[in-house]
Design a protein around this motif. Structure first.
Motif, PDB file in Angstrom:
ATOM      1  N   ALA A 218      13.505  11.969  -6.759  1.00 43.98           N
ATOM      2  CA  ALA A 218      12.493  12.546  -5.949  1.00 43.98           C
ATOM      3  C   ALA A 218      11.352  12.945  -6.288  1.00 43.98           C
ATOM      4  O   ALA A 218       9.997  12.317  -5.865  1.00 43.98           O
ATOM      5  CB  ALA A 218      13.228  13.666  -4.734  1.00 43.98           C
ATOM      6  N   LYS A 219      11.294  13.782  -7.210  1.00 45.84           N
ATOM      7  CA  LYS A 219      10.082  14.121  -7.860  1.00 45.84           C
ATOM      8  C   LYS A 219       9.372  13.084  -8.441  1.00 45.84           C
ATOM      9  O   LYS A 219       8.034  12.870  -8.760  1.00 45.84           O
ATOM     10  CB  LYS A 219      10.172  15.157  -8.920  1.00 45.84           C
ATOM     11  CG  LYS A 219      10.265  16.573  -8.195  1.00 45.84           C
ATOM     12  CD  LYS A 219      10.685  17.530  -9.424  1.00 45.84           C
ATOM     13  CE  LYS A 219      10.897  18.979  -8.702  1.00 45.84           C
ATOM     14  NZ  LYS A 219      11.321  20.443  -9.662  1.00 45.84           N
ATOM     15  N   ALA A 220      10.186  11.811  -8.914  1.00 48.73           N
ATOM     16  CA  ALA A 220       9.311  10.812  -9.602  1.00 48.73           C
ATOM     17  C   ALA A 220       8.930   9.843  -8.735  1.00 48.73           C
ATOM     18  O   ALA A 220       8.422   8.739  -9.079  1.00 48.73           O
ATOM     19  CB  ALA A 220      10.669  10.134 -10.548  1.00 48.73           C
ATOM     20  N   GLY A 221       9.068  10.132  -7.301  1.00 49.51           N
ATOM     21  CA  GLY A 221       8.609   9.262  -6.249  1.00 49.51           C
ATOM     22  C   GLY A 221       9.594   8.128  -5.782  1.00 49.51           C
ATOM     23  O   GLY A 221       9.346   7.348  -4.778  1.00 49.51           O
ATOM     24  N   ARG A 222      10.874   8.206  -6.410  1.00 48.77           N
ATOM     25  CA  ARG A 222      12.056   7.541  -5.642  1.00 48.77           C
ATOM     26  C   ARG A 222      12.268   8.054  -4.065  1.00 48.77           C
ATOM     27  O   ARG A 222      12.347   8.983  -3.968  1.00 48.77           O
ATOM     28  CB  ARG A 222      13.174   7.475  -6.493  1.00 48.77           C
ATOM     29  CG  ARG A 222      13.046   6.992  -7.942  1.00 48.77           C
ATOM     30  CD  ARG A 222      12.776   5.633  -8.143  1.00 48.77           C
ATOM     31  NE  ARG A 222      13.723   4.776  -7.579  1.00 48.77           N
ATOM     32  CZ  ARG A 222      14.850   4.312  -8.164  1.00 48.77           C
ATOM     33  NH1 ARG A 222      14.901   4.749  -9.585  1.00 48.77           N
ATOM     34  NH2 ARG A 222      15.637   3.506  -8.148  1.00 48.77           N
ATOM     35  N   THR A 223      12.657   6.946  -3.379  1.00 47.87           N
ATOM     36  CA  THR A 223      13.308   7.204  -2.066  1.00 47.87           C
ATOM     37  C   THR A 223      14.824   7.387  -2.055  1.00 47.87           C
ATOM     38  O   THR A 223      15.293   6.669  -2.161  1.00 47.87           O
ATOM     39  CB  THR A 223      12.857   6.272  -1.060  1.00 47.87           C
ATOM     40  OG1 THR A 223      11.470   5.988  -1.026  1.00 47.87           O
ATOM     41  CG2 THR A 223      13.384   6.548   0.396  1.00 47.87           C
ATOM     42  N   VAL A 224      15.302   8.579  -2.120  1.00 51.39           N
ATOM     43  CA  VAL A 224      16.764   8.868  -2.412  1.00 51.39           C
ATOM     44  C   VAL A 224      17.476   9.288  -1.203  1.00 51.39           C
ATOM     45  O   VAL A 224      16.951   9.919  -0.372  1.00 51.39           O
ATOM     46  CB  VAL A 224      16.635  10.074  -3.447  1.00 51.39           C
ATOM     47  CG1 VAL A 224      18.258  10.266  -3.742  1.00 51.39           C
ATOM     48  CG2 VAL A 224      15.844   9.926  -4.528  1.00 51.39           C
ATOM     49  N   ILE A 225      18.649   8.874  -1.148  1.00 51.64           N
ATOM     50  CA  ILE A 225      19.713   9.426  -0.097  1.00 51.64           C
ATOM     51  C   ILE A 225      20.897   9.615  -0.620  1.00 51.64           C
ATOM     52  O   ILE A 225      21.285   9.044  -1.728  1.00 51.64           O
ATOM     53  CB  ILE A 225      19.719   8.303   1.007  1.00 51.64           C
ATOM     54  CG1 ILE A 225      20.673   8.946   2.182  1.00 51.64           C
ATOM     55  CG2 ILE A 225      20.417   6.934   0.724  1.00 51.64           C
ATOM     56  CD1 ILE A 225      20.751   8.071   3.559  1.00 51.64           C
ATOM     57  N   LEU A 226      21.572  10.780  -0.193  1.00 51.93           N
ATOM     58  CA  LEU A 226      23.035  11.252  -0.809  1.00 51.93           C
ATOM     59  C   LEU A 226      24.117  10.937   0.035  1.00 51.93           C
ATOM     60  O   LEU A 226      23.800  10.929   1.441  1.00 51.93           O
ATOM     61  CB  LEU A 226      22.985  12.803  -1.129  1.00 51.93           C
ATOM     62  CG  LEU A 226      21.746  13.225  -2.033  1.00 51.93           C
ATOM     63  CD1 LEU A 226      21.962  14.486  -2.438  1.00 51.93           C
ATOM     64  CD2 LEU A 226      21.917  12.465  -3.369  1.00 51.93           C
ATOM     65  N   GLY A 227      25.101  10.784  -0.434  1.00 48.96           N
ATOM     66  CA  GLY A 227      26.353  10.577   0.306  1.00 48.96           C
ATOM     67  C   GLY A 227      27.464  11.406  -0.070  1.00 48.96           C
ATOM     68  O   GLY A 227      27.733  11.602  -1.320  1.00 48.96           O
ATOM     69  N   SER A 228      28.065  12.182   0.687  1.00 48.50           N
ATOM     70  CA  SER A 228      29.036  13.271   0.338  1.00 48.50           C
ATOM     71  C   SER A 228      30.513  12.458   0.537  1.00 48.50           C
ATOM     72  O   SER A 228      31.005  12.836   1.684  1.00 48.50           O
ATOM     73  CB  SER A 228      28.973  14.424   1.106  1.00 48.50           C
ATOM     74  OG  SER A 228      29.802  15.626   0.828  1.00 48.50           O
ATOM     75  N   ALA A 229      30.891  11.743  -0.386  1.00 51.27           N
ATOM     76  CA  ALA A 229      32.289  11.117  -0.073  1.00 51.27           C
ATOM     77  C   ALA A 229      33.571  11.919  -0.697  1.00 51.27           C
ATOM     78  O   ALA A 229      34.502  11.527  -0.550  1.00 51.27           O
ATOM     79  CB  ALA A 229      32.288   9.898  -0.617  1.00 51.27           C
ATOM     80  N   ASP A 230      33.118  13.040  -0.895  1.00 51.54           N
ATOM     81  CA  ASP A 230      34.142  14.113  -1.352  1.00 51.54           C
ATOM     82  C   ASP A 230      34.556  14.853  -0.279  1.00 51.54           C
ATOM     83  O   ASP A 230      33.982  15.965   0.101  1.00 51.54           O
ATOM     84  CB  ASP A 230      33.621  14.961  -2.520  1.00 51.54           C
ATOM     85  CG  ASP A 230      34.676  16.032  -3.126  1.00 51.54           C
ATOM     86  OD1 ASP A 230      35.869  15.865  -2.366  1.00 51.54           O
ATOM     87  OD2 ASP A 230      34.526  16.768  -3.874  1.00 51.54           O
ATOM     88  N   THR A 231      35.648  14.321   0.610  1.00 52.42           N
ATOM     89  CA  THR A 231      35.833  14.911   1.668  1.00 52.42           C
ATOM     90  C   THR A 231      37.008  15.802   1.678  1.00 52.42           C
ATOM     91  O   THR A 231      37.624  16.284   2.748  1.00 52.42           O
ATOM     92  CB  THR A 231      36.117  13.975   2.929  1.00 52.42           C
ATOM     93  OG1 THR A 231      36.996  13.137   2.484  1.00 52.42           O
ATOM     94  CG2 THR A 231      34.722  13.013   3.212  1.00 52.42           C
TER      95      THR A 231
END
Length: 368
Positions: free
Chosen positions: A125-138
């Motif tokens: 994110a700091k490098a300018g990427r558009t990031v999204i996280l997925g929490s598949a550890d349910t």
């Protein structure tokens, strides 16, 4: 403390074992006989480099010794650092630093997967990427909440479902959200899976298969491995690679491992590049992996300037010396710093330890 200094501290026990083996090896003389090669291979194996990697390294050095007509053991050891570095698998830079990508992080519980995902999200994110996280550890208690906190710190969106949900569905939803929002880097944390459980590994195979089927961007599967697990880590990596066809490794806890050489064993045997390494708890302690720094820390192939930065050692040769202990060095102070030979390193390292032992013990109450 720099990454190299933390790695050097963490690999001190492995380095000491290697140094002891080398002292015994060189104590028998500089002859390049069969016993030398066998002892060198044993020294590498005892440093947790692994049987396959150690054998290949020694065989390559044998070939160079013949082709280059190397005169003795000292000349061979001068090539050791470079040869160990070349044993690491190359590549992997495009996984996190290339174009749009979806990265699944796998491994057993306790390796630091969730923390690694959070740190990578912050960095990207700091490098300018558009990031999204997925929490598949349910499944793991508080895993979703932990990743939500990392998402908050990195100021990136996260896709979650209630605990106990199908992890494959989380991956599906995360990819849909990424496509809708135009995210170019999707980082998905998966549940820890014991490599010895066929049922759990089949479930993880389903997660990877669903992700690859749904995704339009390249999908990479990265194993997060704990450096302190030693040879057990190699078996973990074999099973995960067999089931999931891994693309790369991230090695954590290199700042506190007596078995860090296993990183090379895994990379070499499975042909997997190490793209990041963890050397501490701080958010900036997840760094690009450098084979050169790792090998220097593992076997003691320090530059003179590196040792001088840590402490001024008694008996240090400011001008350096030749590779053979019986020769006398001659060099001007204007010559650039060069790598120490093994004999020089042993002398400097022993001097440092003697100096530290002679210092009066500091107590925590002294600062009051």
């Amino acid at each position: 403390m720099s990454v190299f200094e933390k790695m050097t501290t963490g690999l001190a026990k492995s380095r000491d074992k290697f140094k002891e083996s080398m002292n015994v090896l060189l104590g028998r003389g500089p002859e390049l006989d069969e016993e030398f090669w066998e002892d060198l291979e044993e020294a590498l194996i005892l440093s947790d480099i692994g049987g396959a990697a150690s054998m290949d390294i020694v065989e390559n050095l044998r070939g160079k010794a013949t082709r280059q007509a190397l005169p003795d053991a000292y000349a061979v050891l001068d090539l050791l650092s470079e040869e160990i570095q070349s044993a690491f698998a190359e590549g992997g830079q495009d996984i996190l630093d290339g174009g749009p990508a979806i990265v699944l992080f796998v491994g057993i519980n306790g390796t630091g997967k969730t923390t690694t995902v959070g740190k990578l999200a912050n960095e990207a994110a700091k490098a300018g990427r558009t990031v999204i996280l997925g929490s598949a550890d349910t499944f793991r208690a508080a895993a979703i909440e932990q990743l939500e906190e990392w998402a908050r710190r990195a100021d990136v969106p996260i896709v979650t479902r209630e605990r106990g949900s199908d992890p494959a569905s989380v991956c599906f939803d995360t990819i849909e959200r990424a496509e809708e929002s135009g995210a170019d880097l999707v980082l998905i944390d998966t549940a820890g899976r014991l490599h010895t459980s066929d049922d759990l590994m089949r479930e993880l195979e389903k997660v990877v298969a669903v992700t690859k089927k749904r995704a339009k961007a390249p999908v990479h599967t990265v194993l997060v491995i704990d450096a302190t697990t030693g040879q057990n880590g190699l078996q973990q990596a074999r099973e995960f690679d067999k089931a999931l066809d891994l693309d790369a490794l991230i090695v954590t806890k290199l700042d506190g491992s007596a078995k860090g050489g296993i990183s090379l064993a895994i990379s070499h045997e499975l042909g997997l590049p190490i793209i990041k390494c963890g050397v501490g708890e701080a958010i900036e302690d997840l760094r690009d992996f450098s084979p050169e720094q790792f090998v220097r820390a593992l076997i003691g192939d320090f530059e003179e300037m590196d040792l001088q930065e840590e402490s001024e050692l008694p008996g240090d040769r400011s001008a350096g010396s030749s590779l053979r202990p019986e020769e006398t060095p001659t060099a001007s102070s204007e010559e650039p710093a060069r790598a120490l030979s093994w004999a020089e390193f042993v002398e400097l390292d022993d001097a440092r330890k003697a100096e530290e032992a002679a210092k009066p013990k500091k107590h925590f109450w002294d600062k009051w």
